[in-house]
Write an enzyme that holds these catalytic residues in place. Structure first.
Site, mmCIF file in Angstrom:
data_model
loop_
_atom_site.group_PDB
_atom_site.id
_atom_site.type_symbol
_atom_site.label_atom_id
_atom_site.label_comp_id
_atom_site.label_asym_id
_atom_site.label_seq_id
_atom_site.Cartn_x
_atom_site.Cartn_y
_atom_site.Cartn_z
ATOM 1 N N ARG A 87 -36.351 -1.931 -3.504
ATOM 2 C CA ARG A 87 -36.038 -3.219 -2.880
ATOM 3 C C ARG A 87 -37.063 -3.552 -1.803
ATOM 4 O O ARG A 87 -37.576 -2.658 -1.139
ATOM 5 C CB ARG A 87 -34.640 -3.154 -2.238
ATOM 6 C CG ARG A 87 -33.547 -3.635 -3.136
ATOM 7 C CD ARG A 87 -32.159 -3.326 -2.626
ATOM 8 N NE ARG A 87 -31.918 -3.631 -1.221
ATOM 9 C CZ ARG A 87 -30.749 -3.403 -0.604
ATOM 10 N NH1 ARG A 87 -29.735 -2.896 -1.288
ATOM 11 N NH2 ARG A 87 -30.591 -3.683 0.667
ATOM 12 N N ARG A 93 -19.782 -8.140 8.508
ATOM 13 C CA ARG A 93 -20.813 -7.464 9.294
ATOM 14 C C ARG A 93 -20.884 -7.964 10.720
ATOM 15 O O ARG A 93 -21.725 -7.504 11.485
ATOM 16 C CB ARG A 93 -22.167 -7.725 8.642
ATOM 17 C CG ARG A 93 -22.680 -6.568 7.819
ATOM 18 C CD ARG A 93 -23.907 -7.105 7.133
ATOM 19 N NE ARG A 93 -24.863 -6.124 6.820
ATOM 20 C CZ ARG A 93 -25.059 -5.665 5.582
ATOM 21 N NH1 ARG A 93 -24.285 -6.030 4.598
ATOM 22 N NH2 ARG A 93 -26.031 -4.816 5.355
ATOM 23 N N LYS A 146 -22.393 2.966 0.641
ATOM 24 C CA LYS A 146 -21.335 1.996 0.314
ATOM 25 C C LYS A 146 -21.398 1.591 -1.162
ATOM 26 O O LYS A 146 -20.395 1.627 -1.861
ATOM 27 C CB LYS A 146 -21.454 0.748 1.208
ATOM 28 C CG LYS A 146 -21.398 1.045 2.703
ATOM 29 C CD LYS A 146 -21.500 -0.211 3.529
ATOM 30 C CE LYS A 146 -22.804 -0.967 3.392
ATOM 31 N NZ LYS A 146 -23.998 -0.260 3.924
ATOM 32 N N ARG A 184 -32.739 -2.849 10.249
ATOM 33 C CA ARG A 184 -31.369 -3.070 9.759
ATOM 34 C C ARG A 184 -30.383 -2.196 10.520
ATOM 35 O O ARG A 184 -29.257 -2.606 10.803
ATOM 36 C CB ARG A 184 -31.303 -2.784 8.247
ATOM 37 C CG ARG A 184 -31.882 -3.931 7.428
ATOM 38 C CD ARG A 184 -32.390 -3.487 6.081
ATOM 39 N NE ARG A 184 -31.375 -2.998 5.181
ATOM 40 C CZ ARG A 184 -31.636 -2.309 4.072
ATOM 41 N NH1 ARG A 184 -32.892 -2.024 3.749
ATOM 42 N NH2 ARG A 184 -30.670 -1.911 3.291
ATOM 43 N N ARG A 232 -34.594 5.187 -2.267
ATOM 44 C CA ARG A 232 -33.704 4.488 -3.222
ATOM 45 C C ARG A 232 -34.511 3.661 -4.225
ATOM 46 O O ARG A 232 -35.497 3.013 -3.884
ATOM 47 C CB ARG A 232 -32.765 3.546 -2.463
ATOM 48 C CG ARG A 232 -31.931 2.692 -3.430
ATOM 49 C CD ARG A 232 -30.785 1.993 -2.771
ATOM 50 N NE ARG A 232 -31.205 1.108 -1.693
ATOM 51 C CZ ARG A 232 -30.359 0.514 -0.875
ATOM 52 N NH1 ARG A 232 -29.059 0.705 -1.015
ATOM 53 N NH2 ARG A 232 -30.794 -0.263 0.083
HETATM 54 P P1 AP5 Z 1 -26.386 3.105 -1.266
HETATM 55 O O1 AP5 Z 1 -25.087 3.450 -1.893
HETATM 56 O O2 AP5 Z 1 -27.263 2.131 -1.992
HETATM 57 O O3 AP5 Z 1 -26.188 2.685 0.264
HETATM 58 P P2 AP5 Z 1 -25.564 1.379 0.916
HETATM 59 O O4 AP5 Z 1 -24.695 1.822 2.029
HETATM 60 O O5 AP5 Z 1 -24.933 0.511 -0.145
HETATM 61 O O6 AP5 Z 1 -26.896 0.761 1.495
HETATM 62 P P3 AP5 Z 1 -27.508 -0.721 1.433
HETATM 63 O O7 AP5 Z 1 -28.956 -0.653 1.845
HETATM 64 O O8 AP5 Z 1 -27.254 -1.381 0.116
HETATM 65 O O9 AP5 Z 1 -26.740 -1.363 2.553
HETATM 66 P P4 AP5 Z 1 -27.052 -2.559 3.336
HETATM 67 O O10 AP5 Z 1 -25.712 -2.733 3.913
HETATM 68 O O11 AP5 Z 1 -28.160 -2.579 4.302
HETATM 69 O O12 AP5 Z 1 -27.623 -3.600 2.253
HETATM 70 P P5 AP5 Z 1 -27.060 -4.948 1.713
HETATM 71 O O13 AP5 Z 1 -27.571 -5.123 0.346
HETATM 72 O O14 AP5 Z 1 -25.604 -5.065 1.964
HETATM 73 O O15 AP5 Z 1 -27.188 4.479 -1.038
HETATM 74 C C1 AP5 Z 1 -28.510 4.470 -0.491
HETATM 75 C C2 AP5 Z 1 -29.360 5.549 -1.209
HETATM 76 O O16 AP5 Z 1 -28.826 6.836 -0.886
HETATM 77 C C3 AP5 Z 1 -29.358 5.458 -2.734
HETATM 78 O O17 AP5 Z 1 -30.621 5.807 -3.216
HETATM 79 C C4 AP5 Z 1 -28.303 6.499 -3.176
HETATM 80 O O18 AP5 Z 1 -28.616 7.039 -4.443
HETATM 81 C C5 AP5 Z 1 -28.441 7.534 -2.073
HETATM 82 N N1 AP5 Z 1 -27.179 8.203 -1.748
HETATM 83 C C6 AP5 Z 1 -25.959 7.606 -1.569
HETATM 84 N N2 AP5 Z 1 -25.038 8.540 -1.228
HETATM 85 C C7 AP5 Z 1 -25.714 9.735 -1.191
HETATM 86 C C8 AP5 Z 1 -25.326 11.070 -0.894
HETATM 87 N N3 AP5 Z 1 -24.059 11.394 -0.568
HETATM 88 N N4 AP5 Z 1 -26.274 12.042 -0.939
HETATM 89 C C9 AP5 Z 1 -27.563 11.742 -1.257
HETATM 90 N N5 AP5 Z 1 -27.979 10.483 -1.555
HETATM 91 C C10 AP5 Z 1 -27.076 9.497 -1.514
HETATM 92 O O19 AP5 Z 1 -27.747 -5.996 2.702
HETATM 93 C C11 AP5 Z 1 -29.131 -6.298 2.638
HETATM 94 C C12 AP5 Z 1 -29.433 -7.471 3.558
HETATM 95 O O20 AP5 Z 1 -28.661 -8.644 3.150
HETATM 96 C C13 AP5 Z 1 -29.055 -7.278 5.035
HETATM 97 O O21 AP5 Z 1 -30.087 -6.613 5.747
HETATM 98 C C14 AP5 Z 1 -28.872 -8.745 5.484
HETATM 99 O O22 AP5 Z 1 -30.107 -9.378 5.690
HETATM 100 C C15 AP5 Z 1 -28.213 -9.379 4.279
HETATM 101 N N6 AP5 Z 1 -26.735 -9.325 4.313
HETATM 102 C C16 AP5 Z 1 -25.916 -8.728 3.390
HETATM 103 N N7 AP5 Z 1 -24.625 -8.887 3.724
HETATM 104 C C17 AP5 Z 1 -24.616 -9.602 4.899
HETATM 105 C C18 AP5 Z 1 -23.579 -10.047 5.752
HETATM 106 N N8 AP5 Z 1 -22.285 -9.803 5.470
HETATM 107 N N9 AP5 Z 1 -23.924 -10.738 6.867
HETATM 108 C C19 AP5 Z 1 -25.216 -10.997 7.159
HETATM 109 N N10 AP5 Z 1 -26.254 -10.587 6.394
HETATM 110 C C20 AP5 Z 1 -25.961 -9.890 5.269
#
Ligand code: AP5
Length: 214
Positions: free
Chosen positions: A161, A88, A13, A172, A127
């Protein structure tokens, strides 16, 4: 235009949001990034996020919705937003719909990226993220410079992270399956969901997303 990038942790994402930001000139709003910024600032709100995020649990809806409401009231969000990691839960989706409706807006498209769990674990544990500018790397697929400095902003804060360890990733993913997947049905009823294969290279996924918008 208001777009949601949807999918489990590691679906890509944040990586694909950069392309949509450039294409549509809209701000990326990542609730995860906003929460990490609050934690880093040491604020009381940030401390309330701590316990949930480090365990890989969702932060309670009321805290997230309050944070999001403030963000989308900002002037740069007036023409639309690329939502990354929000909503979410079905309650968050209903709150978002209500907030947008007040401004005569609605969710125009949900781009849902599908990636199998073992690929998610591989992507997330590899990552590395620049804490200064948010640039995302992967130790094998897109490695950070050997100097250790971020290629985008030059800072020396490229780190793993604290929730990117395998056990946290699996937690997660469990949260995603139980609480977040039902959000898709909510938007399917509105006829705005595009389900895409999120495997393959970053460029291949970008091409699939691009095709959705013609
Ligand atoms: P990346 O693009 O970073 O993936 P992502 O989908 O953004 O993953 P996140 O871990 O950031 O998502 P998340 O939803 O768990 O975290 P968030 O910060 O929102 O790609 C991942 C890796 O893969 C990278 O190294 C990239 O280079 C690689 N990659 C990407 N595409 C690729 C491809 N095609 N081929 C090869 N490699 C690739 O949330 C964190 C925490 O915050 C949650 O656990 C929760 O506690 C809290 N939180 C956040 N939002 C909410 C909400 N709305 N409600 C409740 N809690 C929340």
């Amino acid at each position: 235009m208001d777009l949601i990038l949807f999918g489990p942790a590691g679906a890509g994402k944040g990586t694909q949001a950069k392309f949509l930001v450039e294409r549509f000139g809209l701000p990326q709003v990542s609730t995860g990034d906003m929460m990490r910024a609050e934690r880093k600032s040491g604020s009381e709100l940030g401390q309330r996020f701590d316990g949930y995020m480090t365990k890989g649990l969702l932060v309670p809806d009321e805290l997230v919705i309050e944070l999001l409401a403030r963000r989308i009231a900002a002037p740069d969000a007036a023409q639309g937003v690329i939502f990354d990691g929000f909503p979410r839960t079905v309650a968050q989706a209903a709150a978002l719909d209500a907030m947008l409706a007040k401004a005569g807006r609605r969710v125009d498209r949900v781009v849902a990226l599908d990636v199998p769990v073992e690929m998610i674990v591989d992507r997330i544990t590899g990552r590395r993220t620049c804490q200064a500018c948010g640039h995302i790397y992967h130790v094998r697929y897109n490695p950070p410079p050997a100097t250790g400095r971020c290629a985008s902003c030059g800072s020396d804060q490229v780190v793993q992270r604290d929730d990117d360890r395998e056990d946290k990733v699996r937690q997660r993913n469990a949260e995603y399956l139980s609480s977040t997947v039902p959000v898709l049905a909510h938007y399917e009823k509105q006829g705005v969901v595009s389900q895409l294969d999120g495997t393959g290279t970053v460029e291949e996924v970008t091409r699939r997303i691009s095709a959705v918008f013609g």
